[in-house]
Design an enzyme around this catalytic site. Structure first.
Site, mmCIF file in Angstrom:
data_model
loop_
_atom_site.group_PDB
_atom_site.id
_atom_site.type_symbol
_atom_site.label_atom_id
_atom_site.label_comp_id
_atom_site.label_asym_id
_atom_site.label_seq_id
_atom_site.Cartn_x
_atom_site.Cartn_y
_atom_site.Cartn_z
ATOM 1 N N SER A 127 33.646 2.381 -51.720
ATOM 2 C CA SER A 127 32.231 2.602 -52.050
ATOM 3 C C SER A 127 31.951 2.376 -53.534
ATOM 4 O O SER A 127 32.787 2.661 -54.394
ATOM 5 C CB SER A 127 31.813 4.029 -51.697
ATOM 6 O OG SER A 127 31.956 4.235 -50.322
ATOM 7 N N ASP A 241 38.623 2.121 -39.256
ATOM 8 C CA ASP A 241 38.693 2.435 -37.817
ATOM 9 C C ASP A 241 39.595 3.651 -37.603
ATOM 10 O O ASP A 241 39.239 4.591 -36.886
ATOM 11 C CB ASP A 241 39.257 1.249 -37.019
ATOM 12 C CG ASP A 241 38.226 0.143 -36.811
ATOM 13 O OD1 ASP A 241 37.023 0.397 -37.023
ATOM 14 O OD2 ASP A 241 38.634 -0.978 -36.435
ATOM 15 N N GLY A 243 40.532 5.754 -39.985
ATOM 16 C CA GLY A 243 39.978 6.865 -40.767
ATOM 17 C C GLY A 243 38.966 7.651 -39.965
ATOM 18 O O GLY A 243 38.877 8.881 -40.077
ATOM 19 N N ARG A 244 38.207 6.934 -39.133
ATOM 20 C CA ARG A 244 37.153 7.611 -38.363
ATOM 21 C C ARG A 244 37.744 8.558 -37.313
ATOM 22 O O ARG A 244 37.132 9.571 -36.972
ATOM 23 C CB ARG A 244 36.216 6.555 -37.762
ATOM 24 C CG ARG A 244 35.368 5.922 -38.861
ATOM 25 C CD ARG A 244 34.662 4.642 -38.521
ATOM 26 N NE ARG A 244 34.014 4.120 -39.740
ATOM 27 C CZ ARG A 244 33.510 2.902 -39.867
ATOM 28 N NH1 ARG A 244 33.563 2.055 -38.849
ATOM 29 N NH2 ARG A 244 32.952 2.526 -41.008
ATOM 30 N N GLN A 337 23.030 30.944 -36.473
ATOM 31 C CA GLN A 337 21.979 31.587 -35.683
ATOM 32 C C GLN A 337 22.518 32.824 -34.967
ATOM 33 O O GLN A 337 21.870 33.876 -34.950
ATOM 34 C CB GLN A 337 21.407 30.563 -34.672
ATOM 35 C CG GLN A 337 20.087 30.969 -34.059
ATOM 36 C CD GLN A 337 18.956 31.006 -35.092
ATOM 37 O OE1 GLN A 337 19.054 30.420 -36.161
ATOM 38 N NE2 GLN A 337 17.893 31.715 -34.772
ATOM 39 N N GLU A 364 33.008 7.850 -44.514
ATOM 40 C CA GLU A 364 33.722 6.900 -43.645
ATOM 41 C C GLU A 364 32.772 6.242 -42.631
ATOM 42 O O GLU A 364 33.125 5.977 -41.490
ATOM 43 C CB GLU A 364 34.927 7.562 -42.991
ATOM 44 C CG GLU A 364 35.868 8.085 -44.081
ATOM 45 C CD GLU A 364 37.314 8.189 -43.712
ATOM 46 O OE1 GLU A 364 37.728 7.501 -42.765
ATOM 47 O OE2 GLU A 364 38.032 8.934 -44.379
ATOM 48 N N THR A 366 28.286 6.325 -42.135
ATOM 49 C CA THR A 366 27.292 7.286 -41.665
ATOM 50 C C THR A 366 27.147 7.182 -40.138
ATOM 51 O O THR A 366 27.597 6.209 -39.519
ATOM 52 C CB THR A 366 25.909 6.976 -42.275
ATOM 53 O OG1 THR A 366 25.540 5.653 -41.856
ATOM 54 C CG2 THR A 366 25.935 7.032 -43.793
ATOM 55 N N SER A 367 26.449 8.155 -39.559
ATOM 56 C CA SER A 367 26.233 8.099 -38.097
ATOM 57 C C SER A 367 25.437 6.851 -37.716
ATOM 58 O O SER A 367 25.630 6.284 -36.633
ATOM 59 C CB SER A 367 25.516 9.371 -37.634
ATOM 60 O OG SER A 367 26.368 10.479 -37.825
HETATM 61 N N1 CAA Z 1 38.177 -4.622 -37.681
HETATM 62 C C1 CAA Z 1 38.502 -5.842 -38.127
HETATM 63 N N2 CAA Z 1 37.617 -6.681 -38.727
HETATM 64 C C2 CAA Z 1 36.346 -6.215 -38.889
HETATM 65 C C3 CAA Z 1 35.943 -4.952 -38.461
HETATM 66 C C4 CAA Z 1 36.910 -4.127 -37.830
HETATM 67 N N3 CAA Z 1 36.608 -2.911 -37.392
HETATM 68 N N4 CAA Z 1 34.636 -4.790 -38.757
HETATM 69 C C5 CAA Z 1 34.225 -5.921 -39.357
HETATM 70 N N5 CAA Z 1 35.274 -6.777 -39.443
HETATM 71 C C6 CAA Z 1 35.271 -8.141 -39.975
HETATM 72 C C7 CAA Z 1 34.283 -8.986 -39.202
HETATM 73 O O1 CAA Z 1 34.900 -9.514 -38.038
HETATM 74 C C8 CAA Z 1 33.938 -10.058 -40.210
HETATM 75 O O2 CAA Z 1 34.980 -11.033 -40.276
HETATM 76 P P1 CAA Z 1 34.747 -12.518 -39.705
HETATM 77 O O3 CAA Z 1 33.636 -13.087 -40.513
HETATM 78 O O4 CAA Z 1 36.075 -13.176 -39.927
HETATM 79 O O5 CAA Z 1 34.386 -12.351 -38.265
HETATM 80 C C9 CAA Z 1 33.946 -9.318 -41.527
HETATM 81 O O6 CAA Z 1 34.760 -8.150 -41.312
HETATM 82 C C10 CAA Z 1 32.578 -8.908 -41.974
HETATM 83 O O7 CAA Z 1 32.042 -8.033 -41.007
HETATM 84 P P2 CAA Z 1 30.525 -7.943 -40.620
HETATM 85 O O8 CAA Z 1 29.949 -9.316 -40.518
HETATM 86 O O9 CAA Z 1 30.420 -7.058 -39.440
HETATM 87 O O10 CAA Z 1 29.922 -7.247 -41.940
HETATM 88 P P3 CAA Z 1 28.565 -6.480 -42.156
HETATM 89 O O11 CAA Z 1 28.107 -6.726 -43.536
HETATM 90 O O12 CAA Z 1 27.634 -6.741 -41.027
HETATM 91 O O13 CAA Z 1 29.019 -4.915 -42.177
HETATM 92 C C11 CAA Z 1 29.528 -2.766 -41.341
HETATM 93 C C12 CAA Z 1 29.661 -4.281 -41.202
HETATM 94 C C13 CAA Z 1 30.064 -2.246 -40.014
HETATM 95 C C14 CAA Z 1 28.115 -2.288 -41.537
HETATM 96 C C15 CAA Z 1 30.419 -2.321 -42.517
HETATM 97 O O14 CAA Z 1 29.874 -2.736 -43.756
HETATM 98 C C16 CAA Z 1 30.659 -0.840 -42.562
HETATM 99 O O15 CAA Z 1 31.492 -0.317 -41.810
HETATM 100 N N6 CAA Z 1 29.965 -0.124 -43.452
HETATM 101 C C17 CAA Z 1 30.275 1.288 -43.712
HETATM 102 C C18 CAA Z 1 31.302 1.401 -44.782
HETATM 103 C C19 CAA Z 1 32.018 2.693 -44.742
HETATM 104 O O16 CAA Z 1 32.427 3.190 -43.705
HETATM 105 N N7 CAA Z 1 32.233 3.241 -45.916
HETATM 106 C C20 CAA Z 1 32.984 4.438 -46.045
HETATM 107 C C21 CAA Z 1 33.548 4.523 -47.406
HETATM 108 S S1 CAA Z 1 35.187 5.095 -47.457
HETATM 109 C C22 CAA Z 1 35.082 6.764 -47.429
HETATM 110 O O17 CAA Z 1 34.119 7.394 -47.133
HETATM 111 C C23 CAA Z 1 36.386 7.385 -47.695
HETATM 112 C C24 CAA Z 1 36.473 8.716 -48.206
HETATM 113 O O18 CAA Z 1 36.768 8.892 -49.376
HETATM 114 C C25 CAA Z 1 36.408 9.875 -47.296
#
Ligand code: CAA
Length: 382
Positions: A127, A241, A243-244, A337, A364, A366-367
């Site tokens: 992030s 994946d 982490g969730r 409650q 990790e 949002t919903s």
């Molecule tokens: N497994 C493997 N590859 C994946 C994947 C997965 N689960 N998800 C996406 N990809 C790949 C896609 O296949 C794509 O590759 P190709 O072009 O080769 O097909 C590439 O990644 C880009 O993916 P998208 O086109 O789907 O990208 P997007 O911009 O549409 O975004 C999203 C996808 C799901 C919204 C993503 O940005 C996302 O998950 N956002 C949330 C981020 C997040 O969870 N942040 C948490 C921060 S970490 C944290 O909180 C830790 C902590 O300290 C507790």
């Protein structure tokens, strides 16, 4: 239907985690929360029990357990102290997993071994101030210069950030390539140019540390790229994946704590000459909480089982986190409650459960992001 009869080993791990949580974590959790005090000693003991690198093979420094055992242990730890839960979840799921799966021999020996054994602590830096849900929008840059990469940028909301020894950092190596221009690096926190620029003060999980980290001309050896240039975004998504599943387990632990506190209270508190447990309005709340916790637990185990079988579990992990995090917030609210005015006071633990629960709907992914991930899979768009 999946058979969830636990093996002797899984049951043993759950019992060991429950025992540790009750004896070593529960009593100090409220005070650590109040003081924003990182549970250093407790994490050291969790490392001794093998909880900081649970799914890493023993020869690589870990405990060699499966994801189902991890879920069971993390639920128990989080039931007593959700802050200890997230520290454990990040080190296991977001740091050790990716190094074990994609690290080379040098990286595994030098970084994974001490991280998996809990001698060192890891953090995951994805992030940024302008890249939260829109994680592709990375502004941190890594520019190759001979044998090193020059790292510049700012990472936000980094769990374990101030206490970590090793950071996994996503950064852009080629702006023109979008997601395919992001790379993942192993960065020693002690390197010059790594600055803990801000310690965050939070609503909940207050004894876990959350920091902003700034990189200023930090020289990262080229050997520290994970797999290859351009692999960083996929790496981050695959890591998240897993982490969730961890955050779903943390959420269930919080929900269980809220139910346990409520069950205790309704047996002690009387109103209108009856114990609270005798009121149907209270019974219905408890029934709903219990049912939802069980459902969240089964969804999470189902995702863990798929992961252990080597199957794709992106959708299952997102469903588990989406559902379990809502259950945690709902259960914590109901617990307050049920406790009435006392639930609103710091004298009882349920207000902490609500504060801790809320973050599970945010970090990790949002919903709303989980719904996007699930919808894409359901519609066959991915
Ligand atoms: N497994 C493997 N590859 C994946 C994947 C997965 N689960 N998800 C996406 N990809 C790949 C896609 O296949 C794509 O590759 P190709 O072009 O080769 O097909 C590439 O990644 C880009 O993916 P998208 O086109 O789907 O990208 P997007 O911009 O549409 O975004 C999203 C996808 C799901 C919204 C993503 O940005 C996302 O998950 N956002 C949330 C981020 C997040 O969870 N942040 C948490 C921060 S970490 C944290 O909180 C830790 C902590 O300290 C507790």
């Amino acid at each position: 239907m999946v058979d969830f009869e636990f093996t002797d080993e899984q049951a043993m791990i759950r019992n060991a985690a429950r025992d540790f949580a009750d004896k070593e974590l529960a009593a100090g959790a409220a005070e650590r929360d109040e003081k924003e005090q990182f549970p250093s000693e407790e994490i050291k003991k969790m490392a001794e029990l093998g909880f900081m690198g649970m799914m890493v093979p023993e020869e690589a420094g870990g405990a060699g357990m499966d994801t189902v055992s991890y879920v069971l242990a993390l639920e128990e730890i989080s039931r007593a102290d959700a802050s200890a839960g997230v520290i454990m979840s990040v080190n296991n799921s977001l740091v050790c997993w990716g190094l074990e799966k994609f690290g080379n021999d040098m990286q595994k020996e030098k970084y994974l071994k001490p991280l998996a054994s809990g001698k060192r602590l890891g953090a995951f830096c994805l992030s940024e101030p302008e890249a939260g849900s829109d994680a592709v929008n990375q502004r941190t840059t890594a520019v190759r210069d001979g044998d090193i990469y020059l790292l510049n940028g700012t990472k936000n909301f980094i769990t374990n950030g101030a206490n970590a020894d090793v950071l996994l950092v996503m950064a852009t190596t080629d702006k023109t390539k979008g997601a395919k221009g992001v790379s993942a690096f192993i960065v020693e926190k002690s390197l010059p140019g790594v600055i803990v620029s801000k310690k965050e003060h939070k609503l909940g999980i207050r004894s876990s540390d959350t920091a902003q980290i700034t990189f200023q001309d930090c020289r990262v050896p080229k050997e520290n790229v994970i797999k290859e240039e351009g692999f960083g975004f996929k790496f981050a998504m695959m890591t998240l994946d897993g982490g969730r599943i961890g955050i779903a387990s943390q959420a269930i632990g919080i929900a269980r704590a809220a139910l346990d506190a409520s069950l205790k209270y309704v047996k002690e508190r009387k109103a209108f000459d009856q114990y609270l447990r005798e009121f149907q309005a209270i019974q219905f709340k408890l029934a709903e909480m219990h049912t939802n916790i069980e459902a969240a637990h089964l969804l999470t185990l189902s995702a863990a089982l798929k992961k252990d079988r080597g199957e794709k579990f992106t959708k299952e992990a997102a469903m588990a986190k989406l559902f379990a995090s809502k259950v945690a917030v709902d259960c914590a609210l109901e617990a307050i409650q049920i406790h009435g005015g006392y639930g609103y006071l710091k004298d009882f633990p349920v207000e902490r459960y609500l504060r801790d629960a809320k973050i599970t709907e945010i970090y990790e992914g949002t919903s709303e992001i989980q719904r996007i991930v699930i919808a894409r899979e359901v519609l066959g768009l991915k």
